[in-house]
Scaffold this motif. Structure first.
Motif, PDB file in Angstrom:
ATOM      1  N   THR A  24       0.844  -1.204   0.000  1.00 38.87           N
ATOM      2  CA  THR A  24       0.000   0.000   0.000  1.00 38.87           C
ATOM      3  C   THR A  24       0.876   1.250   0.000  1.00 38.87           C
ATOM      4  OG1 THR A  24      -0.044   0.190   2.401  1.00 38.87           O
ATOM      5  CG2 THR A  24      -1.758  -1.206   1.369  1.00 38.87           C
ATOM      6  N   SER A  25       0.257   2.383  -0.264  1.00 37.91           N
ATOM      7  CA  SER A  25       1.010   3.644  -0.239  1.00 37.91           C
ATOM      8  C   SER A  25       1.515   3.947   1.170  1.00 37.91           C
ATOM      9  CB  SER A  25       0.168   4.798  -0.767  1.00 37.91           C
ATOM     10  OG  SER A  25      -0.983   4.992   0.019  1.00 37.91           O
ATOM     11  N   GLY A  26       0.735   3.582   2.180  1.00 37.13           N
ATOM     12  CA  GLY A  26       1.183   3.803   3.561  1.00 37.13           C
ATOM     13  C   GLY A  26       2.408   2.977   3.894  1.00 37.13           C
ATOM     14  N   ARG A  27       2.374   1.700   3.515  1.00 35.32           N
ATOM     15  CA  ARG A  27       3.522   0.828   3.767  1.00 35.32           C
ATOM     16  C   ARG A  27       4.732   1.293   2.949  1.00 35.32           C
ATOM     17  NH1 ARG A  27       3.972  -4.318   5.988  1.00 35.32           N
ATOM     18  NH2 ARG A  27       2.443  -3.377   7.362  1.00 35.32           N
ATOM     19  N   ALA A  28       4.481   1.712   1.712  1.00 35.98           N
ATOM     20  CA  ALA A  28       5.581   2.209   0.865  1.00 35.98           C
ATOM     21  C   ALA A  28       6.213   3.450   1.487  1.00 35.98           C
ATOM     22  CB  ALA A  28       5.072   2.500  -0.540  1.00 35.98           C
ATOM     23  N   ALA A  29       5.382   4.324   2.033  1.00 37.70           N
ATOM     24  CA  ALA A  29       5.905   5.520   2.692  1.00 37.70           C
ATOM     25  C   ALA A  29       6.784   5.125   3.872  1.00 37.70           C
ATOM     26  CB  ALA A  29       4.763   6.419   3.144  1.00 37.70           C
ATOM     27  N   ASP A  30       6.350   4.122   4.638  1.00 35.66           N
ATOM     28  CA  ASP A  30       7.162   3.629   5.764  1.00 35.66           C
ATOM     29  C   ASP A  30       8.510   3.113   5.274  1.00 35.66           C
ATOM     30  OD1 ASP A  30       5.160   4.227   7.572  1.00 35.66           O
ATOM     31  OD2 ASP A  30       4.394   2.161   7.663  1.00 35.66           O
ATOM     32  N   VAL A  31       8.482   2.310   4.211  1.00 35.27           N
ATOM     33  CA  VAL A  31       9.729   1.759   3.654  1.00 35.27           C
ATOM     34  C   VAL A  31      10.652   2.891   3.202  1.00 35.27           C
ATOM     35  CG1 VAL A  31      10.705   0.406   1.741  1.00 35.27           C
ATOM     36  CG2 VAL A  31       8.714  -0.457   2.999  1.00 35.27           C
ATOM     37  N   ALA A  32      10.053   3.925   2.614  1.00 32.19           N
ATOM     38  CA  ALA A  32      10.844   5.055   2.122  1.00 32.19           C
ATOM     39  C   ALA A  32      11.292   5.983   3.247  1.00 32.19           C
ATOM     40  CB  ALA A  32      10.030   5.849   1.105  1.00 32.19           C
ATOM     41  N   GLY A  33      10.741   5.779   4.451  1.00 30.94           N
ATOM     42  CA  GLY A  33      11.099   6.645   5.574  1.00 30.94           C
ATOM     43  C   GLY A  33      10.466   8.010   5.472  1.00 30.94           C
ATOM     44  N   MET A  34       9.246   8.056   4.923  1.00 30.65           N
ATOM     45  CA  MET A  34       8.569   9.324   4.679  1.00 30.65           C
ATOM     46  C   MET A  34       7.155   9.280   5.247  1.00 30.65           C
ATOM     47  SD  MET A  34       9.535   9.605   0.620  1.00 30.65           S
ATOM     48  CE  MET A  34       9.066  11.320   0.421  1.00 30.65           C
ATOM     49  N   GLN A  35       6.535  10.464   5.346  1.00 30.31           N
ATOM     50  CA  GLN A  35       5.113  10.558   5.631  1.00 30.31           C
ATOM     51  C   GLN A  35       4.368  10.182   4.349  1.00 30.31           C
ATOM     52  OE1 GLN A  35       3.610  11.417   8.604  1.00 30.31           O
ATOM     53  NE2 GLN A  35       5.684  11.248   9.421  1.00 30.31           N
ATOM     54  N   ARG A  36       3.144   9.662   4.488  1.00 34.50           N
ATOM     55  CA  ARG A  36       2.387   9.184   3.322  1.00 34.50           C
ATOM     56  C   ARG A  36       2.153  10.296   2.295  1.00 34.50           C
ATOM     57  NH1 ARG A  36      -3.083   8.578   1.994  1.00 34.50           N
ATOM     58  NH2 ARG A  36      -3.426   6.877   0.528  1.00 34.50           N
ATOM     59  N   VAL A  37       1.743  11.482   2.732  1.00 31.91           N
ATOM     60  CA  VAL A  37       1.467  12.577   1.799  1.00 31.91           C
ATOM     61  C   VAL A  37       2.738  12.964   1.046  1.00 31.91           C
ATOM     62  CG1 VAL A  37       0.774  15.002   1.618  1.00 31.91           C
ATOM     63  CG2 VAL A  37      -0.511  13.440   3.086  1.00 31.91           C
ATOM     64  N   GLY A  38       3.852  13.035   1.754  1.00 32.75           N
ATOM     65  CA  GLY A  38       5.124  13.344   1.099  1.00 32.75           C
ATOM     66  C   GLY A  38       5.506  12.288   0.083  1.00 32.75           C
ATOM     67  N   PHE A  39       5.256  11.020   0.432  1.00 32.48           N
ATOM     68  CA  PHE A  39       5.548   9.924  -0.495  1.00 32.48           C
ATOM     69  C   PHE A  39       4.712  10.064  -1.762  1.00 32.48           C
ATOM     70  CE2 PHE A  39       4.524   5.682  -2.143  1.00 32.48           C
ATOM     71  CZ  PHE A  39       5.793   5.232  -2.451  1.00 32.48           C
ATOM     72  N   LEU A  40       3.416  10.316  -1.595  1.00 34.44           N
ATOM     73  CA  LEU A  40       2.531  10.464  -2.750  1.00 34.44           C
ATOM     74  C   LEU A  40       2.947  11.649  -3.614  1.00 34.44           C
ATOM     75  CD1 LEU A  40      -0.894   9.662  -1.055  1.00 34.44           C
ATOM     76  CD2 LEU A  40       0.426   8.179  -2.592  1.00 34.44           C
ATOM     77  N   ASN A  41       3.334  12.752  -2.996  1.00 31.08           N
ATOM     78  CA  ASN A  41       3.822  13.907  -3.764  1.00 31.08           C
ATOM     79  C   ASN A  41       5.091  13.559  -4.534  1.00 31.08           C
ATOM     80  OD1 ASN A  41       1.786  15.714  -3.056  1.00 31.08           O
ATOM     81  ND2 ASN A  41       2.866  16.387  -1.228  1.00 31.08           N
ATOM     82  N   GLU A  42       5.969  12.822  -3.887  1.00 24.09           N
ATOM     83  CA  GLU A  42       7.225  12.442  -4.529  1.00 24.09           C
ATOM     84  C   GLU A  42       6.995  11.493  -5.698  1.00 24.09           C
ATOM     85  OE1 GLU A  42      11.316  13.032  -4.857  1.00 24.09           O
ATOM     86  OE2 GLU A  42       9.880  14.057  -3.584  1.00 24.09           O
ATOM     87  N   LEU A  43       5.959  10.647  -5.606  1.00 20.32           N
ATOM     88  CA  LEU A  43       5.620   9.781  -6.744  1.00 20.32           C
ATOM     89  C   LEU A  43       5.383  10.624  -7.987  1.00 20.32           C
ATOM     90  CD1 LEU A  43       3.110   7.166  -5.265  1.00 20.32           C
ATOM     91  CD2 LEU A  43       5.448   6.737  -6.027  1.00 20.32           C
ATOM     92  N   GLY A  44       4.595  11.677  -7.827  1.00 22.35           N
ATOM     93  CA  GLY A  44       4.307  12.558  -8.956  1.00 22.35           C
ATOM     94  C   GLY A  44       5.561  13.197  -9.525  1.00 22.35           C
ATOM     95  N   ALA A  45       6.476  13.577  -8.650  1.00 26.23           N
ATOM     96  CA  ALA A  45       7.729  14.189  -9.105  1.00 26.23           C
ATOM     97  C   ALA A  45       8.568  13.212  -9.925  1.00 26.23           C
ATOM     98  CB  ALA A  45       8.533  14.693  -7.905  1.00 26.23           C
ATOM     99  N   HIS A  46       8.371  11.916  -9.695  1.00 23.48           N
ATOM    100  CA  HIS A  46       9.095  10.877 -10.449  1.00 23.48           C
ATOM    101  C   HIS A  46       8.235  10.287 -11.571  1.00 23.48           C
ATOM    102  CE1 HIS A  46      11.855  11.011  -7.034  1.00 23.48           C
ATOM    103  NE2 HIS A  46      12.714  10.403  -7.815  1.00 23.48           N
ATOM    104  N   ARG A  47       7.100  10.940 -11.844  1.00 22.67           N
ATOM    105  CA  ARG A  47       6.169  10.505 -12.896  1.00 22.67           C
ATOM    106  C   ARG A  47       5.668   9.079 -12.690  1.00 22.67           C
ATOM    107  NH1 ARG A  47       8.276  13.323 -18.441  1.00 22.67           N
ATOM    108  NH2 ARG A  47       8.030  15.432 -17.676  1.00 22.67           N
ATOM    109  N   ILE A  48       5.417   8.758 -11.439  1.00 22.60           N
ATOM    110  CA  ILE A  48       4.828   7.475 -11.079  1.00 22.60           C
ATOM    111  C   ILE A  48       3.404   7.771 -10.637  1.00 22.60           C
ATOM    112  CG2 ILE A  48       4.926   5.494  -9.518  1.00 22.60           C
ATOM    113  CD1 ILE A  48       7.977   6.041  -9.291  1.00 22.60           C
TER     114      ILE A  48
END
Length: 103
Positions: free
Chosen positions: A44-68
């Motif tokens: 999930t996006s929440g688990r992915a954010a944990d793996v990335a060491g980020m907050q979920r909203v920041g992770f989702l924003n960063e996905l967009g920056a990487h065109r994911i």
């Protein structure tokens, strides 16, 4: 939650070749692993954010920056979402003809 650590060897000069510090490089690799697992629908996006060491909203924003894509739909789910959106649009259109707009 208990955690484990994954060690990935890489050439010492790689971060510099990518114009990054070793910390920046490792942070990006951590994000990219999490993003790929999310993109594949493995976590999930929440688990992915944990793996990335980020907050979920920041992770989702960063996905967009990487065109994911933030939206992780297969073809059937996407078609269902489109149909539901079209139904909502038709419903609103019906209501707007019944209820006069206020000026």
């Amino acid at each position: 939650m208990a955690t484990r650590e994954l060690r990935i060897p890489y050439p010492e000069e790689l971060p510099e070749a990518m114009d990054q510090t070793p910390d920046e490089f490792e942070r990006e690799m951590r994000f990219l692993v999490a993003a790929k697992l999310y993109e594949l629908g493995r976590i999930t996006s929440g688990r992915a954010a944990d793996v990335a060491g980020m907050q979920r909203v920041g992770f989702l924003n960063e996905l967009g920056a990487h065109r994911i894509s933030v939206w992780n739909y297969d073809a059937d789910e996407l078609e269902q979402e489109i149909e539901a959106a079209q139904d909502r649009a038709r419903s609103r259109s019906l209501w707007s003809s019944v209820i006069p707009a206020r000026f």
